[in-house]
Design an enzyme around this catalytic site. Structure first.
Site, mmCIF file in Angstrom:
data_model
loop_
_atom_site.group_PDB
_atom_site.id
_atom_site.type_symbol
_atom_site.label_atom_id
_atom_site.label_comp_id
_atom_site.label_asym_id
_atom_site.label_seq_id
_atom_site.Cartn_x
_atom_site.Cartn_y
_atom_site.Cartn_z
ATOM 1 N N SER A 1 0.736 -1.021 0.265
ATOM 2 C CA SER A 1 -0.111 0.105 -0.043
ATOM 3 C C SER A 1 1.124 1.442 0.111
ATOM 4 O O SER A 1 1.989 0.904 0.423
ATOM 5 C CB SER A 1 -0.608 -0.108 1.173
ATOM 6 N N CYS A 2 0.071 2.585 -0.258
ATOM 7 C CA CYS A 2 0.963 3.801 0.058
ATOM 8 C C CYS A 2 1.860 3.756 0.952
ATOM 9 O O CYS A 2 1.190 3.585 2.433
ATOM 10 C CB CYS A 2 -0.172 4.752 -0.729
ATOM 11 N N PRO A 3 2.368 4.357 1.024
ATOM 12 C CA PRO A 3 3.391 4.556 0.366
ATOM 13 C C PRO A 3 5.024 3.835 -0.331
ATOM 14 O O PRO A 3 6.024 4.163 -0.712
ATOM 15 C CB PRO A 3 3.932 5.798 0.607
#
Lengths: 84, 138
Positions: free
Chosen positions: A21-23
């Protein structure tokens, strides 16, 4: 670049950040661009929707060229050219 | 010249620590120079004997299990990993508020996770804010 041109590109470095997932994909891109020669192409694979906008913005911000994105089923292929 | 960011962590809630870590990661990705100040709750979270055990969502009102399950489902790393990765990748300095340190255990960096670089006072925090392009307090 259009999709056909992107599909014909030979990346110098492929970064598979799918599943993070981000980041995660963004940091993977930052980490890996150093392994690409200036003028070389990095391809980032990501299944995180936010990355599709985030990586092009990052590239512009830090001085690399965003070449385009291919939408594949379940993930994106994002192409960046190292400029410096 | 790199942009400068000050990130002040004042909470020991896992959701705020995670938010701080994600913001820090974004700043590092853009080659910003970041000072992370560990204020009261933030200092507690970075205590060596505490840092790997934090799971409570602090003052937030949502369900702890829902939050932790969501982290797992989204493959979100443990909060501390964001800070470790940012330190490894970028220009990040961690400053421990000496008073906060003493409140929890001591004002010695060795009682806190290895990321902590220096112990500071409020003067350095205020000066850093003055010099920074961005200031975020969480």
């Amino acid at each position: 670049m259009n999709e056909d041109e992107l599909r014909n590109l030979q990346a110098d470095k492929v970064v598979d950040a799918r599943g993070t997932s981000c980041p995660g994909p963004l940091l993977a891109a930052k980490r890996s661009i150093a392994e690409v020669k200036v003028g070389g192409i990095m391809e980032i694979l990501s299944s995180d929707a936010g990355t599709k906008r985030d990586v092009p913005l990052w590239a512009k911000k830090v001085g690399h060229e965003y070449l385009g994105t291919i939408d594949e089923p379940g993930y994106f292929r994002i192409f960046i050219k190292r400029m410096k | 010249m790199a942009k400068k960011m000050v990130l002040a962590l004042a909470s020991s809630g896992v959701e705020k620590l995670t938010v701080g870590g994600i913001i820090l990661s974004g700043a590092v990705a853009q080659d910003m120079e970041v000072k992370v100040f560990l204020l009261l709750g933030g200092a507690y979270a970075f205590r060596k004997d505490v840092a790997d055990k934090i799971q409570d969502p602090g003052e937030a009102h949502y369900n702890k299990e829902e939050l932790l399950n969501g982290f797992q489902r989204a493959n979100v790393p443990y909060w501390l990993d964001y800070y470790k990765q940012a330190k490894e990748l970028g220009n990040v300095t961690f400053l421990l508020c000496g008073t906060a340190g003493k409140i929890w255990i001591s004002d010695k960096p060795e009682d806190f996770v290895d990321l902590v670089d220096e112990v500071c006072g409020i003067g350095e925090y205020i000066s850093s804010i003055e010099e920074a392009d961005f200031h975020i307090i969480i």
